[in-house]
Design a protein around this motif. Structure first.
Motif, PDB file in Angstrom:
ATOM      1  N   MET A 261      41.683  13.608  20.561  1.00 50.96           N
ATOM      2  CA  MET A 261      42.969  13.502  20.062  1.00 50.96           C
ATOM      3  C   MET A 261      42.780  12.695  18.640  1.00 50.96           C
ATOM      4  N   ASP A 262      43.387  13.533  17.696  1.00 50.82           N
ATOM      5  CA  ASP A 262      43.371  12.715  16.255  1.00 50.82           C
ATOM      6  C   ASP A 262      45.002  12.475  16.145  1.00 50.82           C
ATOM      7  N   VAL A 263      45.339  11.414  15.775  1.00 46.32           N
ATOM      8  CA  VAL A 263      46.836  10.973  15.395  1.00 46.32           C
ATOM      9  C   VAL A 263      46.683  10.255  13.968  1.00 46.32           C
ATOM     10  N   THR A 264      47.762  10.755  13.108  1.00 45.72           N
ATOM     11  CA  THR A 264      47.963  10.102  11.867  1.00 45.72           C
ATOM     12  C   THR A 264      49.465   9.737  11.941  1.00 45.72           C
ATOM     13  N   ILE A 265      49.768   8.438  11.649  1.00 46.88           N
ATOM     14  CA  ILE A 265      51.210   7.951  11.378  1.00 46.88           C
ATOM     15  C   ILE A 265      51.362   7.485   9.870  1.00 46.88           C
ATOM     16  N   LYS A 266      52.466   7.990   9.329  1.00 42.96           N
ATOM     17  CA  LYS A 266      52.622   7.626   7.983  1.00 42.96           C
ATOM     18  C   LYS A 266      54.005   6.979   7.752  1.00 42.96           C
ATOM     19  N   ALA A 267      53.978   5.847   7.596  1.00 48.23           N
ATOM     20  CA  ALA A 267      55.266   5.264   7.159  1.00 48.23           C
ATOM     21  C   ALA A 267      55.369   4.419   5.877  1.00 48.23           C
ATOM     22  N   GLY A 268      55.939   5.206   4.986  1.00 47.29           N
ATOM     23  CA  GLY A 268      56.400   4.439   3.503  1.00 47.29           C
ATOM     24  C   GLY A 268      54.686   4.571   2.952  1.00 47.29           C
ATOM     25  N   GLU A 269      54.162   3.458   2.386  1.00 51.79           N
ATOM     26  CA  GLU A 269      52.950   3.465   1.713  1.00 51.79           C
ATOM     27  C   GLU A 269      51.734   3.262   2.829  1.00 51.79           C
ATOM     28  N   GLN A 270      51.983   2.913   4.051  1.00 50.15           N
ATOM     29  CA  GLN A 270      51.104   2.629   5.131  1.00 50.15           C
ATOM     30  C   GLN A 270      50.662   3.915   5.813  1.00 50.15           C
ATOM     31  N   THR A 271      49.432   4.030   6.111  1.00 50.02           N
ATOM     32  CA  THR A 271      49.022   5.306   7.024  1.00 50.02           C
ATOM     33  C   THR A 271      48.070   4.669   8.012  1.00 50.02           C
ATOM     34  N   ILE A 272      48.326   5.033   9.556  1.00 52.95           N
ATOM     35  CA  ILE A 272      47.413   4.813  10.378  1.00 52.95           C
ATOM     36  C   ILE A 272      46.733   5.788  10.998  1.00 52.95           C
ATOM     37  N   THR A 273      45.432   6.042  11.171  1.00 56.57           N
ATOM     38  CA  THR A 273      44.890   6.972  11.723  1.00 56.57           C
ATOM     39  C   THR A 273      43.913   6.501  12.977  1.00 56.57           C
ATOM     40  N   MET A 274      44.013   7.378  14.013  1.00 58.06           N
ATOM     41  CA  MET A 274      43.466   7.288  15.221  1.00 58.06           C
ATOM     42  C   MET A 274      42.631   8.515  15.599  1.00 58.06           C
ATOM     43  N   ARG A 275      41.327   8.375  16.191  1.00 57.96           N
ATOM     44  CA  ARG A 275      40.514   9.222  16.810  1.00 57.96           C
ATOM     45  C   ARG A 275      40.202   8.798  18.275  1.00 57.96           C
ATOM     46  N   SER A 276      40.244   9.572  19.140  1.00 60.61           N
ATOM     47  CA  SER A 276      39.954   9.374  20.568  1.00 60.61           C
ATOM     48  C   SER A 276      39.373  10.520  21.198  1.00 60.61           C
ATOM     49  N   ALA A 277      38.751   9.851  22.150  1.00 60.46           N
ATOM     50  CA  ALA A 277      38.048  10.924  23.174  1.00 60.46           C
ATOM     51  C   ALA A 277      38.443  10.147  24.564  1.00 60.46           C
ATOM     52  N   ILE A 278      39.369  11.320  25.116  1.00 57.81           N
ATOM     53  CA  ILE A 278      40.075  10.920  26.593  1.00 57.81           C
ATOM     54  C   ILE A 278      39.325  11.859  27.768  1.00 57.81           C
ATOM     55  N   GLU A 279      39.193  11.017  28.671  1.00 53.90           N
ATOM     56  CA  GLU A 279      38.949  11.624  29.960  1.00 53.90           C
ATOM     57  C   GLU A 279      40.297  11.643  30.816  1.00 53.90           C
TER      58      GLU A 279
END
Length: 191
Positions: free
Chosen positions: A1-19
């Protein structure tokens, strides 16, 4: 799962492998500082960037506050929890849908009190309870893409989740015991 969260000028990215069967996962996040975690059934390991410490700190999952940010962030189902409140969805072809979800209905539809609490906390910042979304399903009906936008008093928060690699084997091993140290009591108060 890849997640991107953008709030104003800030960007958070996450990459997960999940069982999914065990809830074990790896997580690499940039917030903008990098954070790496390994989650097993009973422990959470967080990579440390302190030269005088061991590379990983180990937290007992049973000691994490259920309403704390760390425990809530590990609940993958809550990431797509807004879909529990779908009020309308229109097909856009090729497995794509656009629609609107109701945040209050999503909370009510959550299957456990823990999920409801996680969603309530996430939705506290909403200016209104209607949340526009776009979703894509693969031919087997699995969610592969979900985007939604929260309208808050501070501005919009854009969320994008991409799920892929269904059925591919995932091996998640905890860090070596020699590379870990137990979390302090102070860390548990924070998490």
């Amino acid at each position: 799962m890849d997640v991107t969260i953008k709030a104003g000028e800030q960007t958070i990215t996450m990459r997960s492998a999940i069982e999914p069967a065990t809830g074990a996962m790896t997580l690499d996040m940039k917030t903008p500082d990098p954070v790496s975690m390994v989650v097993t059934a009973d422990a959470l390991y967080v990579k440390q960037d302190e030269p005088d410490r061991k590379p990983w700190v180990k937290l007992d999952r049973k000691r994490l506050r259920p309403d704390g940010p760390l425990a809530q962030g590990l609940d993958v189902r809550s990431q797509a929890g807004i879909l529990g409140g779908v009020e309308s969805a229109q097909s856009a072809g090729d497995g794509r849908y656009t629609g609107v979800a109701d945040a209050e209905k999503a909370v009510a539809a959550a299957s456990t009190e823990g999920e409801r609490k996680t969603l309530r906390n996430a939705f506290k910042v909403l200016k209104n309870k209607s949340v526009p979304f776009q979703a894509t399903l693969d031919p087997e009906g699995r969610l592969t893409l979900l985007t939604y936008t929260f309208d808050t008093a501070a501005g919009t928060i854009e969320n994008e989740m991409k799920m892929h690699g269904f059925g591919e084997p995932v091996r998640i091993d905890p860090p070596k015991a020699s590379d870990t140290e137990a979390a302090s009591a102070e860390m548990y108060r924070f998490f």
